[in-house]
Motif scaffolding. Structure first.
Motif, PDB file in Angstrom:
ATOM      1  N   CYS A 150       0.824  -1.214   0.000  1.00  0.00           N
ATOM      2  CA  CYS A 150       0.000   0.000   0.000  1.00  0.00           C
ATOM      3  C   CYS A 150       0.852   1.254   0.000  1.00  0.00           C
ATOM      4  N   ARG A 151       1.947   1.200   0.848  1.00  0.00           N
ATOM      5  CA  ARG A 151       2.832   2.380   0.892  1.00  0.00           C
ATOM      6  C   ARG A 151       3.503   2.599  -0.458  1.00  0.00           C
ATOM      7  N   ARG A 152       3.902   1.484  -1.104  1.00  0.00           N
ATOM      8  CA  ARG A 152       4.538   1.629  -2.410  1.00  0.00           C
ATOM      9  C   ARG A 152       3.557   2.198  -3.442  1.00  0.00           C
ATOM     10  N   GLY A 153       2.268   1.765  -3.340  1.00  0.00           N
ATOM     11  CA  GLY A 153       1.262   2.288  -4.273  1.00  0.00           C
ATOM     12  C   GLY A 153       1.038   3.774  -4.093  1.00  0.00           C
ATOM     13  N   ARG A 154       0.964   4.212  -2.822  1.00  0.00           N
ATOM     14  CA  ARG A 154       0.785   5.651  -2.573  1.00  0.00           C
ATOM     15  C   ARG A 154       1.993   6.438  -3.047  1.00  0.00           C
ATOM     16  N   SER A 155       3.158   5.866  -2.819  1.00  0.00           N
ATOM     17  CA  SER A 155       4.379   6.544  -3.252  1.00  0.00           C
ATOM     18  C   SER A 155       4.405   6.687  -4.767  1.00  0.00           C
ATOM     19  N   LEU A 156       3.919   5.646  -5.472  1.00  0.00           N
ATOM     20  CA  LEU A 156       3.892   5.708  -6.923  1.00  0.00           C
ATOM     21  C   LEU A 156       2.936   6.791  -7.417  1.00  0.00           C
ATOM     22  N   VAL A 157       1.773   6.932  -6.781  1.00  0.00           N
ATOM     23  CA  VAL A 157       0.818   7.975  -7.156  1.00  0.00           C
ATOM     24  C   VAL A 157       1.406   9.355  -6.940  1.00  0.00           C
ATOM     25  N   LEU A 158       2.102   9.539  -5.791  1.00  0.00           N
ATOM     26  CA  LEU A 158       2.718  10.833  -5.506  1.00  0.00           C
ATOM     27  C   LEU A 158       3.796  11.162  -6.519  1.00  0.00           C
ATOM     28  N   ARG A 159       4.613  10.145  -6.875  1.00  0.00           N
ATOM     29  CA  ARG A 159       5.669  10.397  -7.862  1.00  0.00           C
ATOM     30  C   ARG A 159       5.063  10.744  -9.220  1.00  0.00           C
ATOM     31  N   SER A 160       3.934  10.099  -9.599  1.00  0.00           N
ATOM     32  CA  SER A 160       3.287  10.409 -10.874  1.00  0.00           C
ATOM     33  C   SER A 160       2.794  11.850 -10.899  1.00  0.00           C
ATOM     34  N   ALA A 161       2.230  12.294  -9.764  1.00  0.00           N
ATOM     35  CA  ALA A 161       1.762  13.681  -9.696  1.00  0.00           C
ATOM     36  C   ALA A 161       2.911  14.660  -9.798  1.00  0.00           C
ATOM     37  N   MET A 162       4.053  14.308  -9.134  1.00  0.00           N
ATOM     38  CA  MET A 162       5.209  15.199  -9.186  1.00  0.00           C
ATOM     39  C   MET A 162       5.841  15.213 -10.567  1.00  0.00           C
ATOM     40  N   ASP A 163       5.674  14.127 -11.332  1.00  0.00           N
ATOM     41  CA  ASP A 163       6.252  14.056 -12.668  1.00  0.00           C
ATOM     42  C   ASP A 163       5.439  14.829 -13.699  1.00  0.00           C
ATOM     43  N   GLY A 164       4.333  15.456 -13.296  1.00  0.00           N
ATOM     44  CA  GLY A 164       3.578  16.307 -14.207  1.00  0.00           C
ATOM     45  C   GLY A 164       2.326  15.670 -14.770  1.00  0.00           C
ATOM     46  N   VAL A 165       1.889  14.571 -14.232  1.00  0.00           N
ATOM     47  CA  VAL A 165       0.646  13.973 -14.688  1.00  0.00           C
ATOM     48  C   VAL A 165      -0.506  14.789 -14.122  1.00  0.00           C
ATOM     49  N   SER A 166      -1.275  15.439 -14.994  1.00  0.00           N
ATOM     50  CA  SER A 166      -2.346  16.316 -14.542  1.00  0.00           C
ATOM     51  C   SER A 166      -3.612  15.513 -14.324  1.00  0.00           C
ATOM     52  N   VAL A 167      -4.336  15.882 -13.302  1.00  0.00           N
ATOM     53  CA  VAL A 167      -5.616  15.265 -12.991  1.00  0.00           C
ATOM     54  C   VAL A 167      -6.678  16.357 -13.040  1.00  0.00           C
ATOM     55  N   LEU A 168      -7.623  16.230 -13.947  1.00  0.00           N
ATOM     56  CA  LEU A 168      -8.647  17.252 -14.119  1.00  0.00           C
ATOM     57  C   LEU A 168      -9.730  17.093 -13.067  1.00  0.00           C
ATOM     58  N   ASP A 169     -10.149  18.243 -12.529  1.00  0.00           N
ATOM     59  CA  ASP A 169     -11.256  18.211 -11.587  1.00  0.00           C
ATOM     60  C   ASP A 169     -12.546  17.887 -12.329  1.00  0.00           C
ATOM     61  N   PRO A 170     -13.457  17.192 -11.718  1.00  0.00           N
ATOM     62  CA  PRO A 170     -14.741  16.922 -12.380  1.00  0.00           C
ATOM     63  C   PRO A 170     -15.503  18.209 -12.600  1.00  0.00           C
ATOM     64  N   PRO A 171     -16.280  18.296 -13.700  1.00  0.00           N
ATOM     65  CA  PRO A 171     -17.039  19.530 -13.959  1.00  0.00           C
ATOM     66  C   PRO A 171     -18.040  19.791 -12.852  1.00  0.00           C
ATOM     67  N   PRO A 172     -18.307  21.075 -12.585  1.00  0.00           N
ATOM     68  CA  PRO A 172     -19.282  21.391 -11.526  1.00  0.00           C
ATOM     69  C   PRO A 172     -20.664  20.902 -11.914  1.00  0.00           C
ATOM     70  N   PRO A 173     -21.440  20.510 -10.967  1.00  0.00           N
ATOM     71  CA  PRO A 173     -22.792  20.035 -11.282  1.00  0.00           C
ATOM     72  C   PRO A 173     -23.641  21.173 -11.812  1.00  0.00           C
ATOM     73  N   PRO A 174     -24.558  20.897 -12.742  1.00  0.00           N
ATOM     74  CA  PRO A 174     -25.427  21.960 -13.271  1.00  0.00           C
ATOM     75  C   PRO A 174     -26.321  22.518 -12.178  1.00  0.00           C
ATOM     76  N   PRO A 175     -26.697  23.796 -12.313  1.00  0.00           N
ATOM     77  CA  PRO A 175     -27.587  24.392 -11.311  1.00  0.00           C
ATOM     78  C   PRO A 175     -28.911  23.643 -11.272  1.00  0.00           C
ATOM     79  N   PRO A 176     -29.545  23.646 -10.160  1.00  0.00           N
ATOM     80  CA  PRO A 176     -30.841  22.964 -10.071  1.00  0.00           C
ATOM     81  C   PRO A 176     -31.830  23.541 -11.071  1.00  0.00           C
ATOM     82  N   SER A 177     -32.674  22.683 -11.605  1.00  0.00           N
ATOM     83  CA  SER A 177     -33.622  23.120 -12.621  1.00  0.00           C
ATOM     84  C   SER A 177     -34.584  24.174 -12.082  1.00  0.00           C
ATOM     85  N   ASP A 178     -34.821  24.158 -10.779  1.00  0.00           N
ATOM     86  CA  ASP A 178     -35.764  25.130 -10.237  1.00  0.00           C
ATOM     87  C   ASP A 178     -35.232  26.550 -10.337  1.00  0.00           C
TER      88      ASP A 178
END
Length: 290
Positions: free
Chosen positions: A53-81
């Motif tokens: 598990c520690r190695r997996g987390r370390s790999l994710v952190l290294r990927s983020a530091m290497d410039g792999v971008s993660v896009l935020d999910p789009p904001p939810p649409p306003p309520p129909s009302d």
């Protein structure tokens, strides 16, 4: 308790004289054993899982530091009302504006109080509608629009805020319906005016339709510039069989300063059936699709 035997890689050399052994007669290699309980084995497996598990987390952190971008999910649409509430408010404000300008004969019968009420109702609708970007919403201009109200007609002249002949039932010229015909593809912008021209008794009045042809262009997000080209006059009613009369544009040198042949106005509100514009002289106009 059950036990698990692990073999070590370091053999221990001992003497043996057993003739039945397949090993060399003088020596025999025996691998020592070590016994672990099943509880210890489970603990070791748990440690291995934690390490993975520690190695997996370390790999994710290294990927983020290497410039792999993660896009935020789009904001939810306003309520129909919220959309429904805004639509209901716009409909209510449109009705308020139409009520304010009704019965004013397109502004010819408006007094100072009528002008103020119409302007206040238009500003409320403009504020809720928000700013326009005609480069995106240009298609909404397409069509034939009927003029319901012009604040400039309160001057009771055909030119509105510009000099023009007087209008009225007891005067030589009576103003009928006024339209704007807009073609967003050809950039044609025609002002169409129905007029009734007085004639000496016992001749009946002459009904004509004047079409003032323009070209238009966008000069801002919500501002339009029109350039006059020509005027065409066509008789209607009993004289509709007569051919139209075309009046070409006057040369700029012969044009009066009050009639430069071009003008600008801003579209301050626009939807599928209602349009509000404000002219360069502060003129407020209200149109509906026809």
């Amino acid at each position: 308790m059950a036990s698990i035997t692990y073999l070590f890689h370091s053999p221990t050399l001992i003497s043996s004289s057993s003739p039945s052994s397949s090993w060399p007669s003088s020596t025999k290699y025996i691998l020592p054993t070590k016994t672990f309980s099943s509880q210890s084995s489970i603990g070791r497996a748990s440690l291995l899982n934690d390490e993975q598990c520690r190695r997996g987390r370390s790999l994710v952190l290294r990927s983020a530091m290497d410039g792999v971008s993660v896009l935020d999910p789009p904001p939810p649409p306003p309520p129909s009302d919220e959309f429904e509430a805004k639509s209901e408010l716009l409909a209510s404000l449109k009705l308020k504006l139409l009520s304010a300008v009704s019965g004013l004969n397109r502004g010819l019968a408006a007094n100072t109080d009528d002008l103020q009420k119409a302007d206040a109702a238009a500003k409320e609708l403009e504020a809720v509608g928000g700013p326009l970007d005609l480069s995106v919403e240009i298609d909404k201009l397409q069509g034939r629009w009927k003029l319901l109200y012009s604040s400039a007609f309160s001057s009771r002249t055909l030119g509105g805020s510009r000099p023009g002949p007087p209008t009225g039932r007891l005067l030589p010229i009576t103003l009928g319906q006024v339209f704007q015909r807009i073609d967003v593809l050809s950039k044609d912008f025609d002002n169409i005016v129905e007029l009734e021209l007085g004639a000496p008794w016992p001749l009946p009045p002459v009904e004509v339709t004047a079409t003032l042809a323009h070209k238009f262009e966008l000069i801002g997000s919500s501002k339009i510039k029109i350039t006059f080209e020509k005027t065409t006059v066509k008789t209607t009613g009993n004289l509709s069989q007569l051919p139209p009369l075309e009046i070409p544009r006057l040369p700029d040198a012969l044009r009066s300063p009050s009639n430069p042949g071009s003008g600008e106005f801003e579209v301050t509100y626009l939807d599928s059936d209602t349009r509000i514009t404000r002219g360069e002289r502060g003129e407020l106009r209200v149109f509906v699709i026809s």
